[in-house]
Motif scaffolding. Structure first.
Motif, PDB file in Angstrom:
ATOM      1  N   THR A 188      41.317  71.344  -1.891  1.00 50.20           N
ATOM      2  CA  THR A 188      41.853  72.256  -1.037  1.00 50.20           C
ATOM      3  C   THR A 188      41.209  73.726  -1.059  1.00 50.20           C
ATOM      4  OG1 THR A 188      44.145  71.145  -1.411  1.00 50.20           O
ATOM      5  CG2 THR A 188      43.958  73.599  -0.543  1.00 50.20           C
ATOM      6  N   THR A 189      40.660  73.992  -2.168  1.00 50.31           N
ATOM      7  CA  THR A 189      39.855  75.408  -2.178  1.00 50.31           C
ATOM      8  C   THR A 189      38.915  75.129  -3.648  1.00 50.31           C
ATOM      9  OG1 THR A 189      40.136  77.742  -2.672  1.00 50.31           O
ATOM     10  CG2 THR A 189      42.016  76.144  -3.495  1.00 50.31           C
ATOM     11  N   GLY A 214      35.212  74.965   4.243  1.00 51.78           N
ATOM     12  CA  GLY A 214      33.563  75.459   4.353  1.00 51.78           C
ATOM     13  C   GLY A 214      32.870  76.589   3.796  1.00 51.78           C
ATOM     14  N   GLN A 215      34.028  77.438   3.193  1.00 49.52           N
ATOM     15  CA  GLN A 215      33.634  78.694   2.441  1.00 49.52           C
ATOM     16  C   GLN A 215      33.924  78.621   0.979  1.00 49.52           C
ATOM     17  OE1 GLN A 215      32.199  80.943   4.337  1.00 49.52           O
ATOM     18  NE2 GLN A 215      32.399  79.526   6.134  1.00 49.52           N
ATOM     19  N   GLY A 216      33.266  79.399   0.386  1.00 41.90           N
ATOM     20  CA  GLY A 216      33.566  79.667  -1.090  1.00 41.90           C
ATOM     21  C   GLY A 216      32.996  78.852  -2.115  1.00 41.90           C
ATOM     22  N   LEU A 331      48.957  69.571   7.974  1.00 40.35           N
ATOM     23  CA  LEU A 331      48.729  70.104   6.587  1.00 40.35           C
ATOM     24  C   LEU A 331      47.765  71.325   6.371  1.00 40.35           C
ATOM     25  CD1 LEU A 331      48.170  66.551   5.149  1.00 40.35           C
ATOM     26  CD2 LEU A 331      50.296  67.979   4.676  1.00 40.35           C
ATOM     27  N   THR A 332      46.793  71.143   7.461  1.00 42.57           N
ATOM     28  CA  THR A 332      45.784  72.395   7.266  1.00 42.57           C
ATOM     29  C   THR A 332      46.498  73.657   7.778  1.00 42.57           C
ATOM     30  OG1 THR A 332      43.804  70.904   7.630  1.00 42.57           O
ATOM     31  CG2 THR A 332      43.713  73.225   8.193  1.00 42.57           C
ATOM     32  N   ALA A 380      36.904  78.756   8.415  1.00 45.74           N
ATOM     33  CA  ALA A 380      36.711  78.289   7.163  1.00 45.74           C
ATOM     34  C   ALA A 380      37.312  76.806   6.738  1.00 45.74           C
ATOM     35  CB  ALA A 380      37.640  79.033   6.014  1.00 45.74           C
ATOM     36  N   TYR A 381      38.443  76.392   7.485  1.00 44.59           N
ATOM     37  CA  TYR A 381      38.945  74.992   7.378  1.00 44.59           C
ATOM     38  C   TYR A 381      38.578  74.147   8.610  1.00 44.59           C
ATOM     39  CZ  TYR A 381      42.170  76.214   3.573  1.00 44.59           C
ATOM     40  OH  TYR A 381      42.540  76.556   2.219  1.00 44.59           O
TER      41      TYR A 381
END
Length: 871
Positions: A188-189, A214-216, A331-332, A380-381
């Motif tokens: 998820t993250t 796609g971030q972090g 869900l997103t 980001a998602y």
């Protein structure tokens, strides 16, 4: 430490095929300073004493080998197609690392096939890596459970240990061994994977992460791979393989086999996968449904169009009902609950075209910081893509986002209706003020796909005043760009919406009717255009008064339609009245006055009155150059019209340079494919032909006809003119074999489309007769000439240049047949009328004088014969 969770049963260890890779370091030394590892060993020892685990359970993790074939990849057997390039990139990323643990993160839109790619890559590593362990990593608890399962798979005797202790032991094992692959699926993250990655990075294995986010990932050192949708051939093959997975293949591929067995079933497969945006999950969902219900691809496409809400959220029996495309993206958006604007932004963007949505269009949707946060979170998602060129959204994400789902909090019907109206208002605000001004055309073209998408995705029943304004503006722009057929559909909807929301006499309703009539006229449909123009003028005079600018415009438009129909008897007086009223009400320099002056000049020209037409054209061109600029479309129209008048007057030295200048400027300003540019090309070719330069005329005619057939269609009036002109050029070159069929085709089309007595139809009939005469077929030529002359006298009048040309041509046919008794009187009449109407020195007058002289000589009447010029 969390409260212990009852241990799960030990998972079955799946055989891995070839022999497993050797199990890591031989020493039993635990990594120096790893307090967590020492703690977990102590915990295992204590637990072993409490629950009497075997002594082997407390061995140092470095001494614990992985059983051969320790693999638990759940999706390894699913249908997988394509992705060769992505697999190569993934392999290069994971297999050519700098040493130690290599981490790769595959991210992308939900349903794009991240898990399938990871599973397929894992299957390629069987026999090379061990263990290959799959962890569902959508929460910290899931990560811990997956690690605990790995610990038990490595040491089944630990099956009774607490979950947290097992997870720690698995991490310690990974840190102490090389040659393993860990897949953390659906993270998820990055924060959820921090503990996993921090503890494994001391080892020498590979970690493959899949995530919608796609971030972090920069904090983990992961190498990113963004996964996109399938290619269309792979999407079609996936659809067919899933729909026919239990059928014996009869071709090289299952797709070929299915096509060979039941090609009708797959008609529409390409359109279906395009509609699904080539998204693997959607294609898989469709394929399973096709197999279960034994439907054709076309039938599924029809269901999707008629019942999108049901089909996006429905899975075939035996499928994972939680993995439909609608539920996947719900869900997103659930994860973006802290950014409530994100769902609204996505619903608004759902009404645009998928690619290159200008960011500036959304500026009025919310305060800038809130809007940027929503866009950033959605990007980001992978729910959208941000780039300098604008915003892109997967077409299926858009389709779901604009489809009501009463059970989905993100797709409530009222919210979707509000988003549609917001998208309409935002696009209306973004439109340039004047669709006729070339300065705004780049902005128009940047919005055109989005305006068209909104029109396509909405129903006339939901059109509002904003919608009507948008559709009318879109229709006017397309009309100005030469796309008359598209303009008609938008103007029809705009008129219906204005009529529904306003009364029939409202100025906007009257304007929309005039715009619809103009679109019909541009398409050559005068049968529908003229009654609408007449009705609009009557209503404008009654509601607005005779001097209102809209009334003057209506009068001008009706006069133009009469002229297009060849009815100059009604057109010219109406043009004269309109110009006088414009000069009185608006002044002599107003753009509407200039248009009226230009149009009156055109009507005079059509009537053969060049003595009045040319000065009006020259005056209008000078004013437009001064007021509008040299390259404004209206200025270019004036320049083209003046060139045409010069050519009609026989002044090719003045006409050709003007035509060349106009063509160059139209290509630069309007583009090479614009109908006005094509008309300029046709006109220049005609001037070359008149000058006898067929070497330049014919190739230009040929190229123009091909482009007009492609852009406007074979039946458009401009295309028919181009075909007629090419035939004439062939005839001038003596190539009657190519000229006559083109003339015959053009005449048949004009009779069908324009009517038997339309001026253009009469021109075609005259030209075909002349070609028959040139071929020596007087039996077909003479009756056509006689019919054409009679109809031109009735429709155009006795003095019209075209009527005079017909009279001359018929006289020539009589002369060719040896009937000088009928030829000479016609020649005499034609010469007298051309001298009076066109002047003594006009080329047509000179031709008449020569023809009459030749007829006198043939009759041996040398006393009346007039010498040919230069002799």
């Amino acid at each position: 430490m969390t409260e212990p969770v009852p241990a799960k049963p030990a998972p079955q260890i799946i055989a891995g095929g070839a022999g497993a890779v050797a199990a890591g370091a031989n020493s039993g030394v635990i990594a120096t300073g790893d307090d967590a590892t020492i703690t977990q060993i102590n915990q295992v020892t204590q637990i072993a004493q409490q629950i009497r685990l075997p002594e082997a359970a407390t061995r140092p993790v470095a001494d614990v080998p992985a059983p051969a074939g320790t693999i638990n990849v759940p999706a390894a057997g699913q249908v997988f197609l394509g992705r060769r390039e992505e697999l190569d990139v993934l392999a290069a990323t994971l297999e050519n690392g700098p040493g130690g643990v290599v981490v790769a993160a595959v991210h992308g839109l939900g349903g794009v096939g991240k898990s399938a790619l990871a599973a397929h890559y894992a299957a390629t590593q069987v026999g090379r890596l061990n263990p290959i362990w799959w962890i569902t990593a959508d929460s910290p608890a899931s990560v811990e459970a997956g690690l605990a399962d790995l610990a038990v798979a490595l040491q089944p005797e630990l099956g009774g240990a607490p979950l947290e202790v097992l997870a720690q032991r698995a991490l310690a094992w990974l840190a102490a061994h090389p040659g393993w692959l860990l897949i953390a699926d659906n993270v998820t993250t990055p924060a959820d994977a921090d503990r996993l990655l921090a503890r494994t990075l001391a080892g020498q294995g590979r970690v493959l992460v899949t995530s919608r986010l796609g971030q972090g990932w920069h904090r983990t050192g992961a190498r990113l791979l963004r996964l996109d949708v399938l290619t269309e051939p792979d999407a079609i093959d996936l659809l067919i393989q899933i729909a026919t997975y239990d059928q014996p293949p009869v071709g090289t591929t299952r797709a070929e086999a299915s096509s060979a067995q039941e090609s009708g079933r797959w008609e529409g497969a390409s359109a279906l996968v395009r509609e699904l945006g080539w998204l693997p999950l959607a294609v898989e969902q469709a394929g399973a449904y096709l197999r279960q219900n034994q439907l054709t691809a076309r039938a599924y496409l029809d269901l999707l169009a008629e019942h999108p809400a049901v089909m996006y959220d429905q899975a075939a029996r035996g499928s994972d009902v939680e993995r439909t495309i609608a539920r996947s993206w719900r869900l997103t958006l659930d994860q973006l609950a802290a950014t409530p604007l994100a769902g609204q932004v996505l619903r608004v963007l759902a009404w645009f075209a998928p690619q290159d949505i200008p960011r500036a269009v959304l500026n009025d949707l919310a305060p800038a910081p809130d809007l940027q946060r929503a866009l950033g979170d959605l990007a980001a998602y992978n729910m959208l893509t941000l780039a300098d060129a604008g915003i892109s959204v997967h077409r299926l994400v858009q389709a779901v986002a604009r489809t009501p789902g009463p059970a989905d909090p993100h797709r409530q019907p009222a919210d979707i209706d509000a988003a549609r109206d917001q998208a309409t208002a935002l696009l209306a605000q973004a439109l340039p003020d004047d669709g006729q001004d070339p300065a705004g055309w780049p902005q128009w073209r940047g919005l055109l796909d989005h305006l068209t998408a909104l029109a396509d995705h909405t129903s006339p029943s939901t059109d509002t005043i904003n919608s009507a304004y948008l559709l009318s503006a879109l229709g006017r722009f397309l009309y100005a760009q030469g796309s008359a057929a598209a303009a008609i559909s938008h103007q029809q909807r705009a008129h219906m919406a204005y009529h529904r929301h306003l009364d029939a006499d409202h100025p906007n309703t009257l304007s929309s009717r005039s715009n619809l009539a103009a679109a019909y006229r541009a398409a050559g449909d005068l049968g529908r255009a003229i009654p609408l123009f007449e009705q609009t003028l009557a209503d404008c005079e009654r509601v607005l008064g005779g001097d209102h600018p809209d009334t003057l415009a209506s009068r001008n438009n009706l006069a133009g339609a009469y002229e297009s129909a060849g009815d100059l008897g009604r057109a010219i007086p109406l043009f004269e009245q309109t110009l006088a009223d414009c000069e009185r009400v608006l002044d002599g320099h107003h753009p509407q006055t200039l248009t009226s002056r230009n149009n009156l000049a055109g009507a005079y020209e059509s009537a053969g009155d060049l003595g009045r037409a040319i000065p009006l054209y020259e005056q209008t061109l000078a004013q437009r150059e001064r007021l509008l600029g040299d390259d404004h479309p209206d200025t270019l129209t004036s320049r083209n019209n003046l060139a045409y008048a010069y050519r009609a007057a026989g002044d090719l030295g003045g006409a050709i340079p003007l035509y060349q200048q106009t063509l160059a400027e139209r290509e630069r300003v309007l583009g090479a494919d614009h109908p006005d540019t094509l008309s300029s090309r046709n006109n220049l070719a005609s001037a070359y032909e008149s000058a006898g330069d067929l070497g330049r005329a014919i190739p230009l005619y040929q190229a123009t006809l091909v482009e007009q057939e492609r852009i406007l269609g074979g039946d458009h009036p401009h295309t028919l003119t181009s075909r007629n002109n090419l035939a004439a050029a062939y005839e001038s070159a003596g190539d009657l074999r190519r000229a006559i069929p083109l003339y015959e085709q053009t005449l048949a089309q004009r009779e069908r489309l324009l009517g038997e007595d339309h001026p253009d139809t009469l021109t075609s009939r005259n030209n075909l007769a002349a070609a028959y005469e040139s071929a020596g077929d007087l039996g077909r030529a003479t009756p056509l000439f006689e019919r054409t002359l009679a109809e031109r006298e009735r429709v155009l009048g006795n003095d019209h240049p075209h009527t005079l040309a017909s009279r001359n041509n018929l006289a020539y046919a009589y002369q060719a047949a040896g009937d000088l008794g009928r030829a000479i009187p016609l020649y005499q009449q034609t010469l007298a009328e051309r001298e009076r109407v066109l002047g003594e020195d006009h080329p047509d007058t000179l031709a008449s004088r020569n023809n009459l002289a030749a007829a006198y000589r043939e009759a041996r009447d040398l006393g009346r014969a007039i010498p040919e010029p230069g002799q």
